[in-house]
Design an enzyme around this catalytic site. Structure first.
Site, PDB file in Angstrom:
ATOM      1  N   ARG A   7       0.849  -1.195   0.000  1.00  0.00           N
ATOM      2  CA  ARG A   7       0.000   0.000   0.000  1.00  0.00           C
ATOM      3  C   ARG A   7       0.885   1.245   0.000  1.00  0.00           C
ATOM      4  NH1 ARG A   7       1.777   1.829   3.960  1.00  0.00           N
ATOM      5  NH2 ARG A   7       0.595   3.727   3.641  1.00  0.00           N
ATOM      6  N   GLY A   8       0.218   2.417  -0.126  1.00  0.00           N
ATOM      7  CA  GLY A   8       0.967   3.657  -0.275  1.00  0.00           C
ATOM      8  C   GLY A   8       1.163   3.884  -1.765  1.00  0.00           C
ATOM      9  N   ARG A  34      -7.239  -0.382  -7.139  1.00  0.00           N
ATOM     10  CA  ARG A  34      -7.486   0.777  -6.273  1.00  0.00           C
ATOM     11  C   ARG A  34      -7.555   2.026  -7.162  1.00  0.00           C
ATOM     12  NH1 ARG A  34      -4.362   1.157  -0.798  1.00  0.00           N
ATOM     13  NH2 ARG A  34      -6.308   2.233  -0.301  1.00  0.00           N
ATOM     14  N   GLN A  50      -2.934   2.654   9.749  1.00  0.00           N
ATOM     15  CA  GLN A  50      -1.585   2.726   9.145  1.00  0.00           C
ATOM     16  C   GLN A  50      -0.629   3.542  10.009  1.00  0.00           C
ATOM     17  OE1 GLN A  50      -4.456   3.090   7.522  1.00  0.00           O
ATOM     18  NE2 GLN A  50      -4.359   2.477   5.391  1.00  0.00           N
ATOM     19  N   ASP A 106      -1.943  10.781  -2.437  1.00  0.00           N
ATOM     20  CA  ASP A 106      -2.229   9.711  -3.409  1.00  0.00           C
ATOM     21  C   ASP A 106      -2.447  10.264  -4.804  1.00  0.00           C
ATOM     22  OD1 ASP A 106      -2.932   8.492  -0.685  1.00  0.00           O
ATOM     23  OD2 ASP A 106      -2.734   6.812  -2.086  1.00  0.00           O
TER      24      ASP A 106
HETATM   25  O1  MRU Z   1      -4.796   3.244   1.823  1.00  0.00           O
HETATM   26  P1  MRU Z   1      -3.314   3.433   1.846  1.00  0.00           P
HETATM   27  O2  MRU Z   1      -2.663   2.900   3.080  1.00  0.00           O
HETATM   28  O3  MRU Z   1      -2.665   2.943   0.573  1.00  0.00           O
HETATM   29  O4  MRU Z   1      -3.127   5.021   1.871  1.00  0.00           O
HETATM   30  C1  MRU Z   1      -1.830   5.553   1.834  1.00  0.00           C
HETATM   31  C2  MRU Z   1      -1.794   7.020   2.000  1.00  0.00           C
HETATM   32  O5  MRU Z   1      -2.788   7.674   2.103  1.00  0.00           O
HETATM   33  C3  MRU Z   1      -0.441   7.668   1.943  1.00  0.00           C
HETATM   34  O6  MRU Z   1      -0.414   8.826   2.719  1.00  0.00           O
HETATM   35  C4  MRU Z   1      -0.122   8.052   0.481  1.00  0.00           C
HETATM   36  O7  MRU Z   1      -0.247   6.937  -0.356  1.00  0.00           O
HETATM   37  C5  MRU Z   1       1.220   8.621   0.335  1.00  0.00           C
HETATM   38  S1  MRU Z   1       2.424   7.367   0.622  1.00  0.00           S
HETATM   39  C6  MRU Z   1       3.930   7.810   0.229  1.00  0.00           C
END
Ligand code: MRU
Length: 337
Positions: free
Chosen positions: A47-48, A88, A193, A234
């Site tokens: 994720r991220g 996603r 997270q 994102d």
């Molecule tokens: O749902 P996730 O855990 O994938 O969301 C991640 C985030 O919102 C992070 O802040 C974003 O991807 C930036 S990560 C470098």
């Protein structure tokens, strides 16, 4: 400095640290098929935004490897890339990396050439993200005061990228320069997270971190205990509106009210030329189960519906600066994009 690798190519498969199990267990998943990788992305084993994009880039290699050589090779393999793209919707890095891989695929004249070229491209995307992370860390740390206390949200660290992260790369750099006092990490409901991942990686790096419930962020900012808020993104729209983990917008509002600078740190691969502003960003809606069960216990009565968006959009007027690997966009609200 990175505590453990987030993702690594191992000859014929992709190794992923299963982030669903952290911090209790450090287990690696071996993804050998597109379906396995798509499930890993969907369920947040990886994720991220940057990490999702890079994983999908390697996924294109797996797709080419598992597609039989035939007259329909390109279309069949392209169909597997569509499966990865459907995992996603908000993190634009996924589409950025898959667009690059799709162009490479459709200009390849055999399966062997496609596999070879897709793999080189995935390695390059990995390397570019690693370098972007270092550059963002340096640009971001230049903006911080001495003895700085930072509030962050979700996990925008090594676990979310090939390198040391986006927001957290700034924190790591500030720590190594000796200007960081400590970090507050929102726990980040509902998938935690911040509590599970950010505190885990900062603790491993020896950085003082305190976790707070998301609902305590506004009063923390009001108290004056925080010098800057730093988060990842994102997707950054062309006017600077930025989508990030749900709850980011509330923190930006509270930071604005408290006069605390709010920084977004995101590589250029997170900027979306197809989104003129935040209203064009698709926000992922996640399932009821993420809110209905906590610690294995049912916490919602049967039949109660939920509202569970994974992200929100912070309007650019609440963003002090956007930091990317090419430099800092200061007062993004005041410039013509
Ligand atoms: O749902 P996730 O855990 O994938 O969301 C991640 C985030 O919102 C992070 O802040 C974003 O991807 C930036 S990560 C470098």
């Amino acid at each position: 400095m990175k505590p453990v690798p987030t993702l690594a190519w191992r000859g014929d498969h992709l190794l992923l640290l299963d982030q669903r199990l952290l911090p209790a267990e450090e287990v690696y998943l071996e993804c050998r098929s597109t379906q396995e990788l798509a499930a890993a992305i969907k369920t947040l084993a990886v994720r991220g935004a940057p990490a999702i994009g890079i994983a999908a880039a390697y996924g294109a290699v797996i797709a080419a490897m598992e597609t039989p050589e035939s007259i329909g090779f390109l279309d069949d393999c392209g169909g597997l890339l569509d499966v990865l793209a459907s995992t996603r919707p908000t993190a634009v890095n996924l589409f950025h990396c898959l667009d690059i891989q799709r162009k490479i695929l459709f200009s390849s004249h055999s399966k062997a050439i496609a596999v070879d070229r897709l793999l080189s491209s995935a390695h390059l995307l990995f390397k570019e993200d690693l370098e972007a992370s270092r550059a963002m860390g340096r640009f971001g740390a230049d903006l911080l005061p001495d003895a700085c206390t930072v509030l962050t949200h979700c996990n925008a660290g090594g676990l979310a990228t090939a390198g040391l992260g986006t927001a957290l790369s700034v924190i790591y750099e500030a720590h190594s320069r000796g200007i960081l006092s400590g970090v507050y990490a929102d726990e980040t409901r509902p998938l935690l997270q911040g509590a599970r991942l950010t505190s885990w990686e900062l603790q491993k790096a020896g950085i003082p971190v305190r976790v707070l419930p998301d609902s305590a962020a506004a009063s923390l900012l009001q108290s004056g205990a925080v010098d800057v808020v730093i988060t990842g993104a994102d997707r950054v729209a062309m006017n600077g509106d930025s989508a990030n983990k749900i709850g980011t917008y509330s923190i930006a509002l509270a930071a604005f009210e408290a006069g605390v600078p709010f920084y977004i740190v995101a590589p250029v691969s997170t900027f979306d030329p197809k989104s003129p502003d935040g209203s064009h960003i698709e926000i992922e809606e996640r399932g009821r189960e993420e809110l209905a069960v906590m610690g294995g216990r049912k916490i919602l009565p049967d039949g109660v519906k939920v509202y569970n968006p994974a992200f929100d959009v912070t309007p650019v007027r609440f963003i002090t600066s956007i930091i990317c690997e090419r430099g800092v966009v200061s007062a993004p609200n005041e410039i013509e994009w």
